[in-house]
Scaffold this active site. Sequence first.
Site, PDB file in Angstrom:
ATOM      1  N   VAL A  86       0.826  -1.213   0.000  1.00  0.00           N
ATOM      2  CA  VAL A  86       0.000   0.000   0.000  1.00  0.00           C
ATOM      3  C   VAL A  86       0.856   1.258   0.000  1.00  0.00           C
ATOM      4  O   VAL A  86       0.580   2.203  -0.718  1.00  0.00           O
ATOM      5  CB  VAL A  86      -0.987   0.023   1.187  1.00  0.00           C
ATOM      6  CG1 VAL A  86      -1.828   1.293   1.146  1.00  0.00           C
ATOM      7  CG2 VAL A  86      -1.891  -1.176   1.123  1.00  0.00           C
ATOM      8  N   CYS A  87       1.935   1.221   0.834  1.00  0.00           N
ATOM      9  CA  CYS A  87       2.814   2.391   0.880  1.00  0.00           C
ATOM     10  C   CYS A  87       3.354   2.695  -0.500  1.00  0.00           C
ATOM     11  O   CYS A  87       3.448   3.835  -0.907  1.00  0.00           O
ATOM     12  CB  CYS A  87       4.036   2.152   1.748  1.00  0.00           C
ATOM     13  SG  CYS A  87       3.658   1.543   3.336  1.00  0.00           S
ATOM     14  N   SER A  88       3.723   1.635  -1.188  1.00  0.00           N
ATOM     15  CA  SER A  88       4.318   1.854  -2.497  1.00  0.00           C
ATOM     16  C   SER A  88       3.340   2.585  -3.385  1.00  0.00           C
ATOM     17  O   SER A  88       3.684   3.529  -4.063  1.00  0.00           O
ATOM     18  CB  SER A  88       4.671   0.516  -3.142  1.00  0.00           C
ATOM     19  OG  SER A  88       5.293  -0.289  -2.186  1.00  0.00           O
ATOM     20  N   MET A 132       3.164   6.322  -2.016  1.00  0.00           N
ATOM     21  CA  MET A 132       4.311   7.173  -2.354  1.00  0.00           C
ATOM     22  C   MET A 132       4.414   7.355  -3.868  1.00  0.00           C
ATOM     23  O   MET A 132       4.713   8.422  -4.365  1.00  0.00           O
ATOM     24  CB  MET A 132       5.607   6.596  -1.772  1.00  0.00           C
ATOM     25  CG  MET A 132       5.670   6.595  -0.247  1.00  0.00           C
ATOM     26  SD  MET A 132       5.488   8.233   0.515  1.00  0.00           S
ATOM     27  CE  MET A 132       4.099   7.924   1.592  1.00  0.00           C
TER      28      MET A 132
END
Lengths: 161, 176
Positions: A53-55, A58
């Site tokens: 999800v972070c990927s 960002m």
Amino acid sequence: MPKSAKKALPILKPGVKAPNFTLKTTPDQSVSLRDFLGRPVVLTFYPADWSPVCSDEMGLYAQVMPEFKKFEAEVLGVSVDGVWSHLSFSKDRKLNFPLLSDFEPKGAVSKLYGVYEEDNGESARALFVIDKKGLIRWSYLSPDGVNPGAEGILSALEKLR
Amino acid sequence: MPVGDRDHSEGTSDAPLVLVEYGDYQCPYCGAAYPILKRVQKELGSSLRFVFRNFPITNSHPQAEWAAETAEAAAAQGKFWEMHDFLYENQRFMGDEAYFAKQETKLKLDATRIAREAAKGAYSSRIEEDYMSGIRSGVNGTPTFFINGVRYDGYPGFEPMVAALKAAQKAPSRKK
């Protein structure tokens, strides 16, 4: 971790002066929040480099960068990962803004902003829009595993004008 | 951004249900949703209008922009959906431009023109407009769906989507 086990985090609210901090962004470079006085800052805390999800989150911000730049805003990503992980992650995802390492003492800045999750030792997924005078104007704590997108940030930046 | 004439859509413009997908041609989740959407469209027939908008996530999908340009270039020759479907049905060949050119010729499209337009990004402003409309509606990844203007956060499976659409049809009509 079950969601029910999570306590509400004391996330800093709008109207509060954004606490200054200095964090490493590469092995030999640091940035301080006060370096950005005079420009709006989008401060985005996230749990970890490489997690899916972070990927997306960002990566999304990297792609929306031209819009953020219309507001002359600086984007700073913060997680507890070390600088080497940040460097590699940033290169892999072609990120065009600095990732800051809240690594030592671990999570100190995340705690300062009230977005540190003690249970798992990571920053929560949280967003702050700070105006050019260093005042928090918008903050948002995202539910676990949910990419908050960019709409909230863009609306907050529009309101600064 | 309300659905309008600028959009690529299947189904009639006065259908009571409008399903908008923000999609990326190279995204595996969009690829997985593609056959499900075909079934959903079949199930709901004339009561559904389906709209596709571009949301290429270019920093993780290097061919996504090219694919979006290619579909838009095919649209300029009147065959958007044919190309849209072919791209999703052949995701594993993404990047093999000769492979797609062969299909364009089969569809009686001017493949040279498509290649030229895709290379120079002839439709980049339209794709960008789609993308930003998605960002401003809270799209954070692909695929993201809207049913009659309301974001659908459920699982993109056949049963849950059909159920959500049927529920929306029963609900008093809000914005389209």
